[in-house]
Design a protein around this motif. Sequence first.
Motif, PDB file in Angstrom:
ATOM      1  N   ASP A 131       7.716  47.843 -25.635  1.00 46.73           N
ATOM      2  CA  ASP A 131       8.818  46.911 -25.408  1.00 46.73           C
ATOM      3  C   ASP A 131       8.840  46.420 -23.957  1.00 46.73           C
ATOM      4  OD1 ASP A 131      10.972  45.482 -26.493  1.00 46.73           O
ATOM      5  OD2 ASP A 131      12.432  47.000 -25.879  1.00 46.73           O
ATOM      6  N   ILE A 132       8.474  47.316 -23.028  1.00 45.18           N
ATOM      7  CA  ILE A 132       8.474  46.960 -21.606  1.00 45.18           C
ATOM      8  C   ILE A 132       7.446  45.864 -21.319  1.00 45.18           C
ATOM      9  CG2 ILE A 132       7.914  47.866 -19.299  1.00 45.18           C
ATOM     10  CD1 ILE A 132       9.221  50.498 -20.166  1.00 45.18           C
ATOM     11  N   ARG A 133       6.436  45.723 -22.170  1.00 42.36           N
ATOM     12  CA  ARG A 133       5.454  44.657 -21.971  1.00 42.36           C
ATOM     13  C   ARG A 133       6.044  43.275 -22.259  1.00 42.36           C
ATOM     14  NH1 ARG A 133       0.166  47.247 -25.095  1.00 42.36           N
ATOM     15  NH2 ARG A 133       0.101  49.222 -23.930  1.00 42.36           N
ATOM     16  N   ARG A 134       7.130  43.239 -23.015  1.00 30.24           N
ATOM     17  CA  ARG A 134       7.770  41.955 -23.317  1.00 30.24           C
ATOM     18  C   ARG A 134       8.484  41.415 -22.090  1.00 30.24           C
ATOM     19  NH1 ARG A 134      11.962  42.985 -26.273  1.00 30.24           N
ATOM     20  NH2 ARG A 134      12.233  40.794 -26.804  1.00 30.24           N
ATOM     21  N   ASN A 135       8.419  40.094 -21.901  1.00 35.03           N
ATOM     22  CA  ASN A 135       9.008  39.491 -20.704  1.00 35.03           C
ATOM     23  C   ASN A 135      10.493  39.798 -20.503  1.00 35.03           C
ATOM     24  OD1 ASN A 135       6.716  38.264 -19.567  1.00 35.03           O
ATOM     25  ND2 ASN A 135       6.856  36.541 -20.990  1.00 35.03           N
ATOM     26  N   PRO A 136      11.341  39.752 -21.561  1.00 35.21           N
ATOM     27  CA  PRO A 136      12.768  40.006 -21.313  1.00 35.21           C
ATOM     28  C   PRO A 136      13.035  41.381 -20.700  1.00 35.21           C
ATOM     29  CG  PRO A 136      12.481  38.972 -23.449  1.00 35.21           C
ATOM     30  CD  PRO A 136      11.107  39.327 -22.966  1.00 35.21           C
ATOM     31  N   VAL A 137      12.348  42.414 -21.190  1.00 38.56           N
ATOM     32  CA  VAL A 137      12.564  43.763 -20.666  1.00 38.56           C
ATOM     33  C   VAL A 137      11.889  43.918 -19.305  1.00 38.56           C
ATOM     34  CG1 VAL A 137      12.313  46.230 -21.113  1.00 38.56           C
ATOM     35  CG2 VAL A 137      12.720  44.658 -23.021  1.00 38.56           C
TER      36      VAL A 137
END
Length: 584
Positions: A131-137
């Motif tokens: 999830d941390i790889r996603r831009n929002p996070v």
Amino acid sequence: MYRSHNCGELRASHINTEITLAGWVQKSRDKGFIVWVDLRDRYGMTQLVFDEERTSKEMMKQAQDLGREFVIQVKGKVIERASKNPNMPTGDIEILVSELTILNEAKLPPFTIEDETDGGEELRMKYRYLDIRRNPVKDSLIFRHKVTQEVRNYLSKEGFIEVETPYLIKSTPEGARDFVVPSRMNEGQFYALPQSPQTFKQLLMVGGMDKYFQIVKCFRDEDLRADRQPEFTQIDCEMAFIDQEDILNAFEGLTRYLLKEINGVEVEKFPRMLYDDAMRIYGNDKPDIRFGMEFGELNEVAQHKEFNVFNSAELVVGIAVPGGNSYTRKEIDKLIDWVRRPQVGALGMVYSRCNDDGSYKSSVDKFYDQDDLAKWAEVTGAKPGDLVCVLSGDTNKVRAQLSALRMEIAERLGLRNPKTFAPLWVMDFPLLEWDEDSERFHAMHHPFTSPKPGQLELLKTNPGDVKANAYDLVLNGNEIGGGSIRIHDKETQALMFDYLGFTPEEAKAQFGFLMDAFEYGAPPHGGLAFGLDRLVAILGGQETIRDFIAFPKNNNGRDVMIDAPAPIDDDQLKELSLKLNLKS
């Protein structure tokens, strides 16, 4: 060297440059004779190109077999992109790959690593490292870093000293339940994790540090909501030789600085409101003042008719919904159903339409005439075209219910613009609050809060009327910080413990170290603690804090990624002299 540049850095000025990149495969597009791969790292995305005219068959096969989230390294030349992408910073160029190395293959992720993902919250928490790889996070965590750095910069320039305090401390009754830690070396004894560094920062003032701050983890074993975590972070601050005005000015300065540096917003006014007024006008102690809909108390104009629901109520109170007369009956019924939800708890809602011609139409027309309803409109500030919503019942309950309705309506009307910032000081909280279960007073904040000057004698006669020298800083309907002027002499602190139901022996056992310290010259002091998680979320335009915490826990206090808390084995229990007595 795994990379000469990052994936967000290359531009048209780099064309014909030989480079090395490394990152994760976002996605690939295989046209048979040509393969495009989007390569991603923390800094951005760069398009790679492999084509059969300039790429060996072996490398073409490698490129065609790349899966999502494979970790790769490429070497190649920056070339001009034939079909430019104006939405990407690197959209003018692509990399003609001359060498491809697969550093690590990857399983197919359980959800798409995209800004808009198909993964539910629980699934994303289980695979938080993905999830941390996603831009929002990712961007939220970088934003948190930026806020934290600016906090340190500002406070350091203002003469505050950052001091670490212990995590393994003594359990003290300060509010929520403590998390406790058994001590192997001291059989049968326990540490507690701090709910805050409260007593330590007071001891630092006794020690002459004068201005202290710490960005610190705190722990509370309490029932959770969507916006709470069992471990959270505070910007903890304390100052000596100050009064309340000094504290307010110091932390208005920090808040103003953060709004300017982080959001580019100038906020000059920090209004002040008494706790009693906040409860009367808005129904809670952290009102959102970005919009109106202030409460109008209707007892005098709504009681003493034949409507027994109002006559039997301790408080009848309403708000004017701007433009609400346009609501259909079905929409109003949905509002009534909303306040009846168990989370709100109202039995129902009365309403009055304020028509454009100056007339009124109410759900209780049988009991109230046009003059009566005109008074409702006057008290609530309703204008033609508005809707007056009225609740009734016990004062504390009905204020909380109407406050919830006010916030819900504001959300529906789009009045809670996250880019608008409205700070507010709420002051003069009650020092004590009565607990029906234990039948005694408890400290509303903590037992070290000083009463307002001149009110100490009231403790002996009307303890419930005593106001605390305490203050909360509210931003957009959220408490972002709170603090107080502390008690700094042993006699007053002993008196406070007495009114909180501690015997002298209990006070000595729990807080003897602090009482002893006060005998060696404690200065007048006070402070404030910001909730960093919530502050960062609001500055980032959000109200939930989870995406601004690297590894959050769910509503049951569980870390579903590492599966904690978890049982420990019998050998560990034995070593700690513990025995479980679990309910079956």
